[in-house]
Design a protein around this motif. Structure first.
Motif, PDB file in Angstrom:
ATOM      1  N   ALA A  56      41.865  43.643  36.997  1.00 54.24           N
ATOM      2  CA  ALA A  56      41.373  42.875  35.849  1.00 54.24           C
ATOM      3  C   ALA A  56      40.562  41.672  36.301  1.00 54.24           C
ATOM      4  CB  ALA A  56      42.549  42.434  34.972  1.00 54.24           C
ATOM      5  N   ASN A  59      37.187  42.794  37.435  1.00 59.06           N
ATOM      6  CA  ASN A  59      36.372  43.206  36.296  1.00 59.06           C
ATOM      7  C   ASN A  59      35.985  42.034  35.401  1.00 59.06           C
ATOM      8  OD1 ASN A  59      36.328  45.923  36.963  1.00 59.06           O
ATOM      9  ND2 ASN A  59      38.157  46.388  35.777  1.00 59.06           N
ATOM     10  N   GLN A  61      37.987  40.112  33.715  1.00 59.97           N
ATOM     11  CA  GLN A  61      38.870  39.958  32.560  1.00 59.97           C
ATOM     12  C   GLN A  61      39.882  38.831  32.732  1.00 59.97           C
ATOM     13  OE1 GLN A  61      39.958  44.184  32.855  1.00 59.97           O
ATOM     14  NE2 GLN A  61      39.449  44.311  30.678  1.00 59.97           N
ATOM     15  N   THR A  74      47.578  39.242  24.812  1.00 58.33           N
ATOM     16  CA  THR A  74      46.227  39.564  25.289  1.00 58.33           C
ATOM     17  C   THR A  74      46.277  40.015  26.740  1.00 58.33           C
ATOM     18  OG1 THR A  74      45.259  37.972  23.744  1.00 58.33           O
ATOM     19  CG2 THR A  74      43.887  38.662  25.605  1.00 58.33           C
ATOM     20  N   ILE A  78      45.261  43.722  28.332  1.00 59.77           N
ATOM     21  CA  ILE A  78      44.314  43.856  29.454  1.00 59.77           C
ATOM     22  C   ILE A  78      44.965  44.637  30.584  1.00 59.77           C
ATOM     23  CG2 ILE A  78      43.165  42.561  31.311  1.00 59.77           C
ATOM     24  CD1 ILE A  78      42.650  40.339  29.191  1.00 59.77           C
ATOM     25  N   GLN A  82      44.387  48.508  32.608  1.00 58.54           N
ATOM     26  CA  GLN A  82      44.267  48.648  34.056  1.00 58.54           C
ATOM     27  C   GLN A  82      45.364  49.549  34.619  1.00 58.54           C
ATOM     28  OE1 GLN A  82      41.628  47.816  35.523  1.00 58.54           O
ATOM     29  NE2 GLN A  82      40.771  46.536  33.907  1.00 58.54           N
TER      30      GLN A  82
END
Length: 98
Positions: A56, A59, A61, A74, A78, A82
């Motif tokens: 994450a 990426n 995030q 949240t 996420i 993954q």
């Protein structure tokens, strides 16, 4: 030059890929594993959570200053994405020992 990269607060990764986790995060990672196992219906352990956090972060995030919480819905969403990627693309294997 050997520089550690901060993934989130309390987790760093060396240039060779070795993760270091602050002891204060152990309970949070365990709690996240339980919640992710429930939400994904996959056999999630702490290593899967750590791998999902690294993915994450890579990426975009999660930011390096992010603070982990097992109550953060949240974050769980996420990480669930993954974790599913880890099981789909890598058969759930997250380390060289697997």
């Amino acid at each position: 030059m050997n520089r550690d990269q901060q993934i989130v607060l309390g987790i760093t990764v060396t240039s060779s890929g070795q993760a270091t986790v602050a002891p204060s995060l152990s309970d949070i990672l365990f709690d996240l594993a339980i919640k992710l196992e429930e939400s994904t219906d996959l056999p999630v352990d702490v290593e899967h959570v750590l791998a999902a956090i690294v993915l994450a972060s890579r990426n975009g995030q999660l930011k390096p200053e992010a603070q982990l919480s097992s109550d953060d819905q949240t974050l769980i969403a996420i990480l669930a994405t993954q974790v599913k990627t880890i099981f789909t693309d890598y058969g759930g294997q997250v380390g060289s020992d697997d």
